[in-house]
Design an enzyme around this catalytic site. Structure first.
Site, PDB file in Angstrom:
ATOM      1  N   SER A   1       0.930  -1.328   0.099  1.00 37.45           N
ATOM      2  CA  SER A   1       0.093   0.138  -0.047  1.00 37.45           C
ATOM      3  C   SER A   1       0.907   1.344  -0.203  1.00 37.45           C
ATOM      4  O   SER A   1       0.460   2.348  -0.336  1.00 37.45           O
ATOM      5  CB  SER A   1      -0.928   0.243   1.257  1.00 37.45           C
ATOM      6  OG  SER A   1      -0.203   0.041   2.486  1.00 37.45           O
TER       7      SER A   1
ATOM      8  N   CYS B   1       2.940  -6.833   1.663  1.00 39.10           N
ATOM      9  CA  CYS B   1       1.923  -6.209   2.591  1.00 39.10           C
ATOM     10  C   CYS B   1       0.838  -7.274   3.297  1.00 39.10           C
ATOM     11  O   CYS B   1       0.543  -8.204   2.701  1.00 39.10           O
ATOM     12  CB  CYS B   1       0.875  -5.444   1.872  1.00 39.10           C
ATOM     13  SG  CYS B   1      -0.425  -4.425   2.597  1.00 39.10           S
ATOM     14  N   ASN B   2       1.105  -7.123   4.651  1.00 40.28           N
ATOM     15  CA  ASN B   2       0.344  -8.204   5.553  1.00 40.28           C
ATOM     16  C   ASN B   2      -1.112  -7.980   5.276  1.00 40.28           C
ATOM     17  O   ASN B   2      -2.016  -8.904   5.223  1.00 40.28           O
ATOM     18  CB  ASN B   2       0.658  -8.140   6.812  1.00 40.28           C
ATOM     19  CG  ASN B   2       2.268  -8.667   7.044  1.00 40.28           C
ATOM     20  OD1 ASN B   2       2.339  -9.942   7.216  1.00 40.28           O
ATOM     21  ND2 ASN B   2       3.159  -7.680   6.914  1.00 40.28           N
ATOM     22  N   THR B   3      -1.459  -6.745   5.408  1.00 39.50           N
ATOM     23  CA  THR B   3      -2.891  -6.439   5.349  1.00 39.50           C
ATOM     24  C   THR B   3      -3.854  -6.960   3.922  1.00 39.50           C
ATOM     25  O   THR B   3      -4.469  -7.701   4.033  1.00 39.50           O
ATOM     26  CB  THR B   3      -2.964  -5.036   5.245  1.00 39.50           C
ATOM     27  OG1 THR B   3      -2.513  -4.431   6.503  1.00 39.50           O
ATOM     28  CG2 THR B   3      -4.488  -4.478   5.358  1.00 39.50           C
TER      29      THR B   3
ATOM     30  N   CYS C   1       3.620  -5.994   9.837  1.00 40.34           N
ATOM     31  CA  CYS C   1       3.281  -5.052   8.772  1.00 40.34           C
ATOM     32  C   CYS C   1       4.658  -4.815   8.552  1.00 40.34           C
ATOM     33  O   CYS C   1       5.497  -4.714   9.130  1.00 40.34           O
ATOM     34  CB  CYS C   1       2.551  -3.873   9.750  1.00 40.34           C
ATOM     35  SG  CYS C   1       2.498  -2.545   8.528  1.00 40.34           S
ATOM     36  N   THR C   2       4.700  -4.544   7.119  1.00 37.49           N
ATOM     37  CA  THR C   2       6.061  -4.480   6.461  1.00 37.49           C
ATOM     38  C   THR C   2       6.481  -3.273   6.703  1.00 37.49           C
ATOM     39  O   THR C   2       7.608  -2.797   6.265  1.00 37.49           O
ATOM     40  CB  THR C   2       6.245  -4.783   4.891  1.00 37.49           C
ATOM     41  OG1 THR C   2       4.766  -4.163   4.250  1.00 37.49           O
ATOM     42  CG2 THR C   2       5.868  -6.274   4.820  1.00 37.49           C
ATOM     43  N   HIS C   3       5.698  -2.290   7.065  1.00 39.73           N
ATOM     44  CA  HIS C   3       5.953  -0.922   7.436  1.00 39.73           C
ATOM     45  C   HIS C   3       7.206  -0.827   8.751  1.00 39.73           C
ATOM     46  O   HIS C   3       7.641   0.142   9.253  1.00 39.73           O
ATOM     47  CB  HIS C   3       4.988   0.134   7.800  1.00 39.73           C
ATOM     48  CG  HIS C   3       4.348   0.573   6.442  1.00 39.73           C
ATOM     49  ND1 HIS C   3       3.550  -0.171   5.540  1.00 39.73           N
ATOM     50  CD2 HIS C   3       4.505   1.934   5.916  1.00 39.73           C
ATOM     51  CE1 HIS C   3       3.341   0.564   4.829  1.00 39.73           C
ATOM     52  NE2 HIS C   3       3.516   1.868   4.656  1.00 39.73           N
TER      53      HIS C   3
ATOM     54  N   TYR D   1      -4.112   0.864   3.943  1.00 38.72           N
ATOM     55  CA  TYR D   1      -5.119  -0.300   3.746  1.00 38.72           C
ATOM     56  C   TYR D   1      -5.683  -0.708   4.954  1.00 38.72           C
ATOM     57  O   TYR D   1      -6.968  -1.269   5.149  1.00 38.72           O
ATOM     58  CB  TYR D   1      -4.524  -1.359   3.077  1.00 38.72           C
ATOM     59  CG  TYR D   1      -4.217  -1.227   1.575  1.00 38.72           C
ATOM     60  CD1 TYR D   1      -4.538  -0.023   0.900  1.00 38.72           C
ATOM     61  CD2 TYR D   1      -4.211  -2.369   0.957  1.00 38.72           C
ATOM     62  CE1 TYR D   1      -4.276  -0.015  -0.427  1.00 38.72           C
ATOM     63  CE2 TYR D   1      -4.189  -2.220  -0.849  1.00 38.72           C
ATOM     64  CZ  TYR D   1      -4.073  -1.141  -1.135  1.00 38.72           C
ATOM     65  OH  TYR D   1      -3.812  -1.090  -2.453  1.00 38.72           O
ATOM     66  N   GLY D   2      -4.824  -0.500   6.201  1.00 39.34           N
ATOM     67  CA  GLY D   2      -5.159  -1.378   7.513  1.00 39.34           C
ATOM     68  C   GLY D   2      -6.319  -0.877   8.122  1.00 39.34           C
ATOM     69  O   GLY D   2      -6.944  -1.696   9.251  1.00 39.34           O
TER      70      GLY D   2
HETATM   71  N1  DGL Z   1       2.899  -2.604   4.921  1.00 35.64           N
HETATM   72  C1  DGL Z   1       1.381  -2.942   4.946  1.00 35.64           C
HETATM   73  C2  DGL Z   1       1.298  -4.407   6.031  1.00 35.64           C
HETATM   74  O1  DGL Z   1       2.117  -5.053   5.814  1.00 35.64           O
HETATM   75  C3  DGL Z   1       0.695  -2.013   5.672  1.00 35.64           C
HETATM   76  C4  DGL Z   1      -0.850  -1.726   5.363  1.00 35.64           C
HETATM   77  C5  DGL Z   1      -1.497  -0.330   5.389  1.00 35.64           C
HETATM   78  O2  DGL Z   1      -1.469   0.180   4.448  1.00 35.64           O
HETATM   79  O3  DGL Z   1      -2.060  -0.155   6.634  1.00 35.64           O
HETATM   80  O4  DGL Z   1       0.051  -4.471   6.488  1.00 35.64           O
END
Ligand code: DGL
Length: 270
Positions: free
Chosen positions: A8, A70-72, A194-196, A39-40
């Site tokens: 995202s 992205c995990n979401t 979450c990859t962030h 996205y979360g």
């Molecule tokens: N990097 C996304 C993840 O791994 C972030 C999702 C978001 O946009 O909230 O979930």
């Protein structure tokens, strides 16, 4: 063409950087959907629609393999996309399973029945939507028994990182860790789901304490991609150069990405 990597926003760059280190000759197309980030906090259906659109765009540009970094998106969209069928010769993979295999000390594709593992108390930090999906607990239950998972929805952290407000991100990380520790005072391991969040890894480690093992996805996903491409060499594509695409403002996204990865990363409009 190349391997597609989707997130995202900027978070998937943490995974991409590890992939580039592991596979220096591989070309990638990175796609950040900043205009729709985060996205979360969206509904599963919304996340599915956005993820499917971005993945189709990468497939149409010639990427045969797309990694949802992205995990979401992996939690809300991957299974549905795979069940609905992907175009011939195309594949989409997520970031959840490699991480859970690492946590449960399994080799890739080991589908033996669930068994006891070393870690008993696991703290999961993820976006509200990933936590609500319970996808992590579901995948874990296929592989391990007797693991207690306490999940903390970390509202606000992704927005603060995308805005470059690291003081706010730091304060939010500390308050989310405190909230989780009130419910699970002594986690053995913590998952940055979450990859962030690897961009805040030292803040998480500091708030959790040095004795908590922190798992993040970048390295395990890079290793599992290397393994996958060795078994499917036709999925690497022919491209030589890596491209960075964003649906947001390329100048702003270039600035943040360069700041986070400490090397020049030039985004262009998707
Ligand atoms: N990097 C996304 C993840 O791994 C972030 C999702 C978001 O946009 O909230 O979930």
């Amino acid at each position: 063409m190349a391997v597609g990597v989707f997130d995202s926003g900027l978070g998937g760059l943490t995974v991409l950087a590890a992939m580039q280190e592991r596979l220096p000759d591989q070309a990638f197309v990175y796609y950040g959907d900043q205009i729709n980030s985060p996205y979360g906090v969206r509904t599963p259906d919304d996340i599915y629609q956005l993820t499917a659109a971005a993945t189709h765009s990468l497939w149409e540009q010639g990427c045969d393999l797309v990694i949802l970094a992205c995990n979401t998106a992996s939690a809300a969209a991957l299974r549905r996309m795979q069940e609905e069928g992907v175009p011939k010769g195309k594949r989409v993979l997520g970031v959840f399973v490699p991480l859970i295999e690492a946590l449960t000390e399994r080799q890739w594709g080991d589908n033996s029945p669930p068994r006891e593992v070393d870690v008993k108390n696991v703290a999961l930090f993820a976006t509200p939507s990933t936590v609500a999906s319970r996808a992590f607990q579901r995948e874990l239950a296929f592989r391990a028994i007797g693991v207690d998972v306490e999940a903390q929805p970390c509202g606000g952290v992704v927005d603060a990182i995308e805005d470059g407000d690291m003081m706010l991100a730091d304060a939010l990380v500390r308050s989310h860790v405190e909230a989780l520790k009130r419910r699970m005072p002594n986690p053995h391991a913590a998952i940055l789901g979450c990859t962030h969040y690897p961009l805040m890894q030292s803040e998480f480690q500091d708030a959790l304490g040095a004795d908590v093992k922190v798992f993040s996805q970048a390295q395990v996903v890079a290793d599992s991609l290397a393994d996958y491409l060795e078994r499917h060499p036709n999925m690497t594509g022919q491209a030589k150069e890596t491209k960075y695409l964003t649906t947001g403002d390329p100048t702003k996204v270039t600035m943040r990405a360069t700041q986070f990865l400490r090397r020049r990363i030039e985004f262009i409009a998707a």
